[in-house]
Every structure is written in C-alpha cells, then in structure tokens.
Design an enzyme around this catalytic site. Sequence first.
Site, mmCIF file in Angstrom:
data_model
loop_
_atom_site.group_PDB
_atom_site.id
_atom_site.type_symbol
_atom_site.label_atom_id
_atom_site.label_comp_id
_atom_site.label_asym_id
_atom_site.label_seq_id
_atom_site.Cartn_x
_atom_site.Cartn_y
_atom_site.Cartn_z
ATOM 1 N N LYS A 52 0.897 -1.193 -0.133
ATOM 2 C CA LYS A 52 0.089 -0.118 -0.014
ATOM 3 C C LYS A 52 0.990 1.250 0.031
ATOM 4 O O LYS A 52 0.580 2.319 -0.612
ATOM 5 C CB LYS A 52 -0.985 0.000 1.125
ATOM 6 C CG LYS A 52 -2.153 -1.007 1.112
ATOM 7 C CD LYS A 52 -3.074 -1.339 2.369
ATOM 8 C CE LYS A 52 -3.771 -2.413 2.351
ATOM 9 N NZ LYS A 52 -4.592 -2.766 3.479
ATOM 10 N N GLN A 96 -4.625 -1.575 9.880
ATOM 11 C CA GLN A 96 -4.561 -2.940 9.282
ATOM 12 C C GLN A 96 -5.057 -4.009 10.209
ATOM 13 O O GLN A 96 -4.648 -4.079 11.183
ATOM 14 C CB GLN A 96 -3.041 -3.275 8.811
ATOM 15 C CG GLN A 96 -2.764 -4.480 8.034
ATOM 16 C CD GLN A 96 -3.450 -4.262 6.641
ATOM 17 O OE1 GLN A 96 -3.565 -3.520 6.230
ATOM 18 N NE2 GLN A 96 -3.716 -5.423 6.057
ATOM 19 N N ASP A 119 -11.123 2.729 4.273
ATOM 20 C CA ASP A 119 -11.349 1.259 4.301
ATOM 21 C C ASP A 119 -13.092 0.974 4.108
ATOM 22 O O ASP A 119 -13.407 -0.061 3.742
ATOM 23 C CB ASP A 119 -10.962 0.497 5.502
ATOM 24 C CG ASP A 119 -9.868 -0.382 5.368
ATOM 25 O OD1 ASP A 119 -9.436 -0.792 4.275
ATOM 26 O OD2 ASP A 119 -9.010 -0.547 6.360
HETATM 27 N N1 GUN Z 1 -6.423 -6.813 6.373
HETATM 28 C C1 GUN Z 1 -6.511 -7.490 5.206
HETATM 29 N N2 GUN Z 1 -7.295 -6.862 4.446
HETATM 30 C C2 GUN Z 1 -7.517 -5.397 4.736
HETATM 31 C C3 GUN Z 1 -8.101 -4.217 4.412
HETATM 32 O O1 GUN Z 1 -8.552 -4.205 3.347
HETATM 33 N N3 GUN Z 1 -7.898 -3.453 5.407
HETATM 34 C C4 GUN Z 1 -7.575 -3.478 6.469
HETATM 35 N N4 GUN Z 1 -7.529 -2.257 7.349
HETATM 36 N N5 GUN Z 1 -6.985 -4.718 7.015
HETATM 37 C C5 GUN Z 1 -7.033 -5.523 6.214
#
Ligand code: GUN
Length: 290
Positions: A52, A96, A119
């Site tokens: 990311k 995350q 998100d």
């Molecule tokens: N863990 C796995 N996929 C995601 C996501 O799209 N967002 C977040 N915050 N954690 C994750």
Amino acid sequence: MIILDGKKTSNEIKEEIKITVNSMKASGERPPHLAAILVGNDGASLTYVGSKVRSCEYVGFDSTLIRLESNISEEELLRHISDLNQDDNLDGYIVQLPLPNHINEEKILLAIDPKKDVDGFHPANFGKMALELNAFIPATPFGILQLLERYKIPTSGKHCVVVGRSHIVGRPISILMSQKGPAGNATVTVAHSRTENLDLLTRSADIVIMALGIPEYLTADKVKEGVVIIDVGITRVPDKKHPKGYVIKGDVAFEEVSKKAKFITPVPGGVGPMTIAMLLQNTLLARQWN
Ligand code: GUN
C-alpha cells in the site's frame, strides 16, 4: 472465455489517479495523504501494508506508516487514532487488520473518523453506502464493481449469486449489485453456510461471486454455460513443490470452470490487485470530499 485481468485494470486505475495527482500538484494543491497503522509483525499484514505504501509513492500520494508494538494497550492505540482524526494534513487512514487479541477491533473501527475511513469499515460509511449516498465503499466490493464496469459486463436484470455474507465482502457487494447504476440492477441472492441446495442456486446464476474461503469449492458441474465468475477467495494451501511452501488458491476450480465461463477472474491476479487501487481511489475521494 475472457479473463478479467485485475493487474492490468488496477494499473490503469493507478495511472488515472497519477494524472489527477499531477494536475493537483501543478496547480499548487497538496497531494492526497494516506496513513496506515500496523500493530505487530504479522507477515501477511507487513506485505499488504508495504505494498500500500509503495503504491502511494507510485501515484504521487504522501504516505505515513505508523508501526506499533504488538503489546500496545487499547487506550494507547485509541490515542494514535485520535491524533490521526485531528490531523488536517491527512485525508484518510487505515488500521490494518487483524489486531492482537487483547484489542477490541470493533471499538477501534468505531473510533475512526468516518470522513477519513478509506477502508469503508465504519457503520456510518456502511449505512450511507446502503442508502446510495456518497460513501467510502470497501476496497474489495469496489474493485469487483470496477472490473464488471470496465469489462462492460451486463448486470442489469441478471441473477447474481453471492456466496458469503461477511461484512467486508459478501454483504456489501450483495447490496451494491442490487442498487441502481453501473454494475448494478442485478437480482441478488446471498448464500452462506446455512444455505440449502447451494448447487441449484449457483447453477441458475448468471453471475457468481465467491467469497467463501474454501479452495476450489466451485466446480464446473455447479455453474451454467456462459456464467460470469468473480473469485474473491485467497487461501494459502501448503505445497512442498513451491519455494514459498504454499500456493494461493481461490474458491473456484479455475481450470474446469473457465471452460464454461464467459468471464472469469483468476487467482492470483483478479480481484486481489484491485483492492489497493480502490484504497487509493478512496483516498483521492477523501481529499476531494473534505
Ligand atoms: N487486512 C486484510 N485486508 C485488509 C483491508 O482491506 N483493510 C484493513 N484495514 N486490514 C486488512
């Protein structure tokens, strides 16, 4: 059979975002800024968050990675969140997941300012999405809509069977596919672990969205000729022949199902790569909306 190439499509979206960011910068505006909070050292989470951050750099966003010890208290994590909520130079951020067991995930997600919740996990965003108001759509469903739209796959009046009812994939995509608009107007059935006669449902579907988490569950005998297949599954299956010791498998038996499908997403390289592009898109929207 046409393969829905998530890698290519996500690169196209990133290029579009990059152009917008360049023109923002050219007119003297601050570029979008995304932050990520990562608690602990989970291998998969480190990989995701690293990717990311690199994508932010690629499109010209500012990015901040906040790494915290796995034994951080809930209170202290909430203080970091409060700081990010008040930071005027930050457009959006993610925490995350998964978080360590001693931290209440729900409490953390509720503390995120919905205006910065790129998100789309906060109930305020989920509610707005369901009411067809401007909202951050979670990255996976947003990515599925983009694939359907960009490959011009007809959805209006079609029967879409969504297998899985999770809060971040099955439930939101089932709502979105039934709404008006591009990649919408479908007649949606949500199936799950308690569904009876699932095979009958998937065999009647024009579009099947698999978000079950059982590798290669959907076999060719469970779909009709000409079906559209979206595979959200990503399960690590042990494989001694592979250098990593595992292979990633989707919920669809790709080899056999692809012979009957009109469109199909591969795993890897289908829905997965779309999610980061859509997180960037949400961050750009946060910059433009707030
Ligand atoms: N863990 C796995 N996929 C995601 C996501 O799209 N967002 C977040 N915050 N954690 C994750």
